[in-house]
Enzyme design. Structure first.
Site, PDB file in Angstrom:
ATOM      1  N   LYS A 435      47.481  41.934  48.831  1.00 19.15           N
ATOM      2  CA  LYS A 435      45.839  41.951  47.413  1.00 19.15           C
ATOM      3  C   LYS A 435      46.006  42.821  47.218  1.00 19.15           C
ATOM      4  O   LYS A 435      44.806  43.761  47.040  1.00 19.15           O
ATOM      5  CB  LYS A 435      44.807  41.043  47.515  1.00 19.15           C
ATOM      6  CG  LYS A 435      44.253  40.144  46.048  1.00 19.15           C
ATOM      7  CD  LYS A 435      42.967  39.404  46.903  1.00 19.15           C
ATOM      8  CE  LYS A 435      41.953  39.274  45.610  1.00 19.15           C
ATOM      9  NZ  LYS A 435      41.329  38.652  45.939  1.00 19.15           N
ATOM     10  N   ASP A 437      44.321  44.394  43.368  1.00 23.13           N
ATOM     11  CA  ASP A 437      43.265  43.981  42.798  1.00 23.13           C
ATOM     12  C   ASP A 437      42.757  45.311  41.309  1.00 23.13           C
ATOM     13  O   ASP A 437      42.807  46.239  41.940  1.00 23.13           O
ATOM     14  CB  ASP A 437      41.644  43.687  43.528  1.00 23.13           C
ATOM     15  CG  ASP A 437      40.976  42.363  42.598  1.00 23.13           C
ATOM     16  OD1 ASP A 437      41.322  42.229  41.402  1.00 23.13           O
ATOM     17  OD2 ASP A 437      40.439  41.883  43.795  1.00 23.13           O
ATOM     18  N   ASP A 498      36.989  34.756  39.304  1.00 27.46           N
ATOM     19  CA  ASP A 498      36.896  34.400  40.177  1.00 27.46           C
ATOM     20  C   ASP A 498      36.135  33.682  40.533  1.00 27.46           C
ATOM     21  O   ASP A 498      34.690  33.287  39.551  1.00 27.46           O
ATOM     22  CB  ASP A 498      35.701  36.074  40.849  1.00 27.46           C
ATOM     23  CG  ASP A 498      36.370  36.935  41.224  1.00 27.46           C
ATOM     24  OD1 ASP A 498      37.694  36.608  41.612  1.00 27.46           O
ATOM     25  OD2 ASP A 498      35.878  37.765  41.999  1.00 27.46           O
TER      26      ASP A 498
END
Length: 781
Positions: A435, A437, A498
């Site tokens: 992942k 980010d 988020d």
């Protein structure tokens, strides 16, 4: 007048006055007449513009070209005379023969003696309805504009005349993260900007124009709409003041336009073309797993990971996940990726081996482009940091309680460090799932060490280098990523803010100053973008809606948990849990379990142009249980609201419709004349299976075994006296199966064992079932 033509469109241009037209072959489609383009530059003597009033020709060359992505193109290439500063322009127009699309781009070569800075290229400016005619009688009140946010977390919504694009008011704390520096947030009503692509729609007359760019390799592109008096549409590509030296050239990405009907998936041709242009390759399987972030955050320890790994092993029959992703918190500090906190004393390789030994794929989080100001990297390599014109580190936004910095990827050593970070995770530590980010940080406004590159070029080249460092077999999930910059380079992408354990935005428990912020972590904003970007799933990547939180100790009500679960399930993307599993009560495990396996289908968001946050989803499914529709109806109000479930509102016709509500098990028969009226709790949802009702035949109405209410059924056999149903799920299942029967049941057996039933009224009966793997229900009537 010069022209090219396909069976879809006729393109004409008038170089003497610098305009072009796009006329569809179908009379019921919009048309473009008299559109203009231009370019803006800065030279030592000041700002100057080109192409605004005419295109002085050197040559005009029509040709048929075979493009590797789009097949045969009818093209027209215009080469222009040098303008007074020595810039030579080439305009290329193209019509694909196989799709109703129009492509065009602009190239410029500096044949002068002096460098210039590129401000922007305007690929289209058209007045509405005089030049962009959606319908003969279009007015601003008829218009809606779908505006895509810059990156993963950026708010995406549809707006109408008189409205204001939802802004952030947190300035330097938030804007660098979520607002494109070349596409500042509008400060007036009726002015809207969309990054990469947009849709302008006339809702009254069923007409639309999809516009944008096929890629963001060269510039960040923006679609701007003014829906006030004298409305217009503008499509432009940002030059970012990149320096164009004598002898150097710059080209735009392909601009694209598709004229369409609203009732015919108006973005489809554009989205598919962008996927082809970027060589999108989609994984066969959707990742399902667990992530450490939303319970442990940066305080995660190796013990937390091991406890949840053990819980996943023990719950395998309940929650058949295949991924365990370790999120932020293992590294010493963001930017220092090769040293670890004391809570991870053995580093990361041994933990990856433990996860693999348990039969799961190990995944790990990294943020290779952003730098914490207290990191060793910031102290020891200040020359790696992107800086402003004043020499200060560029601001990457307020994260980890600090205004963070970013790497300047035009510094070869900084780029090499980012590559080494990713390569180490895959090759040395053993994580085949990454992942990545905060990727926007590589494209901040700043003074790059290579001043000839645009921000889009810097980020795209950086992502290409990371893709190569990770290797072709590594699964990459992008997050905090400008959409076009990662298109075709990653398997999955986050598409919203988020999630969190609060419904509305909050910061350290403080809510009121942040309630209207569009990008701060919270469940409502996460769901919002899950719905408004649902159309991207399995077109550009696998959509990551962020994690499902089901634990009872957040601030989310049960109704809000159901809404989050429904949005995730019906939009078909990722399915990741992020609660502390050893502490999760059985009734909350049951909520999560109902979503396994993922439906992995893209729904219709029915009111995406009618409301800022859509409230109606339709997902059509088909299998041995026949054809049925999942209908989701949300209540976004802060108080209970009375709603009506009307089949007509979901595009269904027919005299009578069976409905079965997943979350509460209610069932019945409704029609357009007699809809179901009920009260939904604040922020709640009705998730119903809808099927045509035939009273004389046995029918499946729905189930609570799986959220699809039918995909778990592998075979159905009806005789005059029996109904036999085969079921299969890759886990333990427990819940009601609801049937409509022409006569009351006499007996019911699951794998030979008698089961009871409940009468729900009319012809409907609920049969409570429990099995693992496969089962067969026989009902005698």
């Amino acid at each position: 007048m010069l022209s090219i033509e396909t069976r879809h469109y006729t393109f004409t241009c008038q170089p003497e006055n610098g305009t072009f037209d796009l006329l569809p072959s179908r009379p019921d489609l919009p048309a473009l007449r008299g559109a203009r383009l231009s370019a803006c530059f800065r030279a030592p003597a000041g700002v100057f513009r080109a192409l605004e009033s005419s295109w002085p020709l050197v040559s005009a060359d029509p040709a048929v070209v075979r493009d590797p992505h789009h097949g045969r193109l009818q093209t027209l290439v215009l080469r222009l005379q040098p303008e007074p500063h020595g810039l030579v322009f080439t305009l290329t127009f193209a019509l694909p023969e196989e799709a109703p699309l129009f492509f065009w781009k602009l190239s410029v070569e500096n044949c002068g003696a002096t460098a210039v800075s590129v401000d922007c290229f305007t690929l289209l400016k058209a007045a509405i309805p005089q030049e962009l005619s959606l319908a003969p009688s279009t007015t601003p009140a008829d218009l809606a504009f779908f505006a895509s946010g810059w990156q993963s977390w950026s708010y995406t919504a549809s707006y109408r005349a008189g409205e204001h694009q939802r802004p952030t008011r947190l300035g330097p704390f938030q804007a660098p993260m979520t607002i494109n520096a070349s596409s500042p947030q509008p400060d007036h009503r009726n002015l809207f900007r969309s990054d990469f692509y947009a849709l302008l729609a006339d809702r009254e007359h069923n007409a639309a124009a999809a516009l944008g760019f096929l890629s963001q390799r060269e510039q960040f592109g923006t679609v701007e709409a003014w829906l006030g008096q004298q409305p217009y549409l503008r499509l432009y590509a940002a030059g970012d003041d990149a320096r164009l030296d004598p002898g150097a050239a710059m080209t735009t990405d392909w601009a694209v336009c598709a004229l369409a009907r609203l009732d015919a998936d108006p973005l489809a041709f554009y989205l598919d073309a962008a996927a082809r242009e970027n060589n999108v390759r989609l994984p066969d399987e959707i990742p399902v797993g667990w992530c450490s972030w939303y319970h442990f955050y940066t305080k995660v320890t190796v013990a937390d990971i091991r406890h949840n790994l053990q819980a996943l092993v023990e719950l395998k029959d309940e929650l058949p996940v295949d991924l365990l992703q370790i999120d932020d918190g293992y590294e010493t500090i963001v930017g220092d990726w090769f040293t670890f906190k004391p809570t991870f004393p053995s580093g990361m390789r041994a933990l990856a081996e433990e996860i693999k030994a348990a039969g799961l794929t190990p995944g790990i989080w990294q943020a290779p482009f952003i730098v914490h100001p207290k990191s060793r990297l910031a102290r020891e390599h200040p020359d790696w940091l992107l800086r402003t014109a004043s020499g200060r580190p560029a601001n990457a936004g307020f994260v980890w309680n600090a205004l963070c910095y970013a790497l300047d990827l035009t510094n070869p050593e900084a780029m090499r460090y980012a590559e080494q970070t990713v390569a180490a995770a895959v090759q040395d530590w053993g994580y085949p799932y990454l992942k990545l980010d905060f990727l926007y940080a590589a494209a901040l406004k700043g003074r790059y060490q290579d001043p000839t590159k645009t921000r889009a070029q810097v980020l795209r080249r950086g992502m290409e280098r990371l893709r190569a460092a990770a290797g072709p077999d590594t699964f990459i999930l992008a997050c905090g990523a400008p959409l076009g910059s990662v298109l075709g380079l990653v398997e999955a992408n986050r598409i919203g803010a988020d999630v969190s354990g609060t419904w509305k935005p909050a910061f350290f428990g403080i809510k009121w100053p942040f309630r209207e912020e569009p990008n701060i972590p919270c469940a409502s904003l996460s769901i919002h973008n899950i719905l408004t970007r649902a159309h991207l799933h399995r077109r550009w990547w696998l959509n990551d809606p962020d994690c499902l939180l089901v634990r009872p100790d957040t601030e989310l009500t049960l109704a809000e948990v159901h809404s989050l679960a429904t949005a995730i399930a019906l939009t078909g993307g990722y399915l990741l849990l992020s609660d502390d599993l050893p502490r999760l009560p059985a009734e909350r495990v049951e909520i999560a379990r109902a979503l396994f396996p993922s439906i992995d289908r893209r729904p219709q968001v029915l009111d995406w142009l009618d409301a800022e946050t859509p409230s109606r989803l339709r997902l059509d499914l088909e299998g041995p249980a026949g054809r049925w529709t999942l209908a989701a109806l949300f209540n976004w109000a802060d108080r209970p609201a009375q709603v009506a479930l009307n089949p007509a509102d979901f595009g269904l016709s027919g005299a009578q419709t069976l409905y079965h509500s997943f979350w509460d098990g209610q069932a019945g028969v409704i029609s357009a004349q007699q809809p179901l009226t009920l009260t939904l709790p604040a922020h709640g949802v009705l998730l119903a299976a809808l099927r045509p009702f035939t009273p004389s035949l046995p029918q499946i109405a729905g189930s609570r075994l799986h959220v699809s209410q039918g995909s778990e059924i592998t075979a159905v056999e009806y005789t005059r006296e029996t109904v036999e149903i085969s079921l299969s799920l890759p886990r333990r299942a427990a819940g009601d199966l609801c049937l409509s029967l022409p006569r009351p049941p006499l007996e019911a057996c699951l794998d030979g064992v008698s089961v009871p039933w409940r009468a729900l009224g009319g012809s409907l009966y609920a049969f409570p079932l429990a099995f693992t793997g496969q089962a067969r229900l026989v009902v005698r009537v």
